[in-house]
Enzyme design. Structure first.
Site, mmCIF file in Angstrom:
data_model
loop_
_atom_site.group_PDB
_atom_site.id
_atom_site.type_symbol
_atom_site.label_atom_id
_atom_site.label_comp_id
_atom_site.label_asym_id
_atom_site.label_seq_id
_atom_site.Cartn_x
_atom_site.Cartn_y
_atom_site.Cartn_z
ATOM 1 N N ASP A 151 0.865 -1.122 0.223
ATOM 2 C CA ASP A 151 0.155 0.140 -0.051
ATOM 3 C C ASP A 151 0.770 1.221 -0.126
ATOM 4 O OD1 ASP A 151 -2.830 0.926 0.127
ATOM 5 O OD2 ASP A 151 -1.866 2.029 1.763
ATOM 6 N N TYR A 175 -1.363 11.681 2.586
ATOM 7 C CA TYR A 175 -2.237 11.808 1.446
ATOM 8 C C TYR A 175 -2.408 13.625 1.202
ATOM 9 C CZ TYR A 175 -3.811 7.123 1.971
ATOM 10 O OH TYR A 175 -3.908 5.710 2.023
ATOM 11 N N HIS A 181 -6.931 -6.683 -1.377
ATOM 12 C CA HIS A 181 -5.988 -5.864 -0.959
ATOM 13 C C HIS A 181 -4.589 -6.167 0.020
ATOM 14 C CE1 HIS A 181 -4.121 -1.651 -1.072
ATOM 15 N NE2 HIS A 181 -4.342 -1.544 -0.062
#
Length: 426
Positions: free
Chosen positions: A239, A347, A403
């Protein structure tokens, strides 16, 4: 050579005799098209010196080879304007998408509160860490001091002296504990180290958003490797950790011997792919929400972190068979004061360097991808392969995986990793 005109003078130069018509200095170049009695001057060569009337100095005429700054500025203006317009359009799109996703996640958070009113509108802080975070079979806990920033990062390590360094980088919303299966598996033949990245868990968490740029995160990884006493490592990322691993292998290739990447693309590949495949934007919609200040932290913590709980435990999109104690291992850190701000700041810097230039990938890499990954489209795998030097990428798509491969399919992951790293052990 400076950009302006200049004059060189010599105090004593022998008297120059007039050039004869047949001499080299006075001949007219054939086909030059110049005026009679003159020499055409090539634009790639400096003009010939001119003698002063008293023959006492040689004056070098002004050279026009360097383009005036005004002309350069005028030529670059269209490109600069285009880039500014592109960035303005990009940020307009980002904030419009952020508003829409905030409305959606706001409805989800409000529904969670209404359905579970006893939990309230805030996350409940955990006073004690769950027992699984202290499992001695996973390794020893320590803090690494980083030379570049002075920050201290929490780490768990095992197997020192057993082989090469294997460094694990986790994603969001996770921490070092997401590598528990790999720490047990590889400590017999490697020195395994899983870190809490800056902003996560007990690691230092600067408040400023600018403290989470890619450059600073790259420096953290470099300091970890060198601080542990190694000149290179096997870098394993999932990730966000995968995104960091890709970047690190590009800018610090000498420090990465091999790389194992799970469910995460390079940012330049993700950028180009998302522009051409709008469906990827919908899969990654949470990234737009995270561009906003304070609101993401509030929404994720409502109803005692129900959105995070759903993300990690969802029957199809989450981690099956995650025990309550293991779930608390992740929520414990996020429940601490400002526990979500550091991770979300990653982010908030993700669009800082848009647009990114395509980059060639050359580090020998094992790429593992879940066919049912709800956050990244399968087409990204082919896009990653198109950027690689031939023969350097080994790819495996797990048909039943989503994921969270390191936690949901550890056996398959370990088999591929042992095969990929076998020659290093031999």
């Amino acid at each position: 050579m400076c950009a302006g005109s200049f004059c060189l003078s010599r105090p004593s130069v022998p008297s120059a005799r007039p050039a004869s018509p047949d001499s080299t200095e006075g001949h007219q170049a054939k086909g030059g098209g110049g005026l009679p009695g003159t020499d055409p001057v090539s634009p790639l060569q400096p003009p010939p010196p001119v003698h002063s009337p008293d023959h006492s100095a040689v004056i070098v005429p002004e050279r026009r080879g360097d383009m005036p700054e005004l002309v350069v500025t005028a030529l670059l203006a269209p490109s600069r304007l285009t880039l500014k317009l592109l960035r303005a359009f990009m940020w307009s799109f980002v904030y419009c998408a952020a508003g829409l996703t905030a409305a959606v996640y706001g409805c989800i958070a409000l529904t969670n509160v209404l359905c579970r009113p006893r939990r309230g509108c805030c996350g409940q802080p955990r006073c004690a860490a769950p027992a699984c975070l202290k499992d001695p079979t996973l390794g020893e806990h320590d803090f690494l001091s980083l030379r570049s920033s002075g920050l201290r990062l929490h780490s768990v390590s095992a197997g020192r002296g057993n082989g090469p360094l294997m460094l694990f980088l986790h994603g969001f919303p996770e921490n070092w504990f997401s590598w528990r299966y790999q720490l047990r598996e590889f400590q017999t033949r490697f020195h395994v180290v899983a870190v809490d990245l800056r902003g996560y868990g007990p690691s230092d968490a600067p408040k400023d958003v600018d403290c989470y740029t890619t450059d600073l995160l790259m420096a953290d990884i470099q300091d970890i490797i060198l601080g542990l006493g190694y000149s290179k490592c096997i870098l394993v990322g999932h990730d966000w950790g995968a995104v960091l691993a890709w970047n690190f292998s590009i800018y610090f290739p000498s420090l990465v011997e091999r790389m194992v990447v799970v469910s995460g693309p390079p940012m330049s590949v993700y950028q180009d792919y998302s522009i051409r495949h709008i469906g990827q934007f919908f899969r990654s919609n949470y990234m737009f929400l995270f561009q906003l200040p304070w609101l993401p932290e509030k929404l994720l913590s409502m109803s005692d972190f129900q959105i995070l709980k759903t993300t990690l435990t969802h029957r199809k999109r989450g981690i099956p068979h995650l025990t309550p104690d293991e779930l608390e291992a992740f929520l414990y850190d996020f429940s601490q004061p400002r526990g979500l701000s550091g991770p979300i700041n990653y982010y908030r810097n993700i669009f800082r360097n848009f647009p990114l230039e395509p980059q060639e990938l050359a580090t020998p890499t094992l790429l593992l991808w879940g066919e049912k990954d709800p956050y990244f489209e399968l087409g990204l795998v082919r896009a990653i392969g198109s950027r690689f030097v031939p023969g350097r990428l080994e790819t495996h798509i797990l048909p039943d995986a989503g994921h969270w491969i390191p936690q949901t399919h550890p056996k398959e992951m370990h088999q591929y990793m042992w095969a990929f790293l076998q020659d290093l052990l031999d």
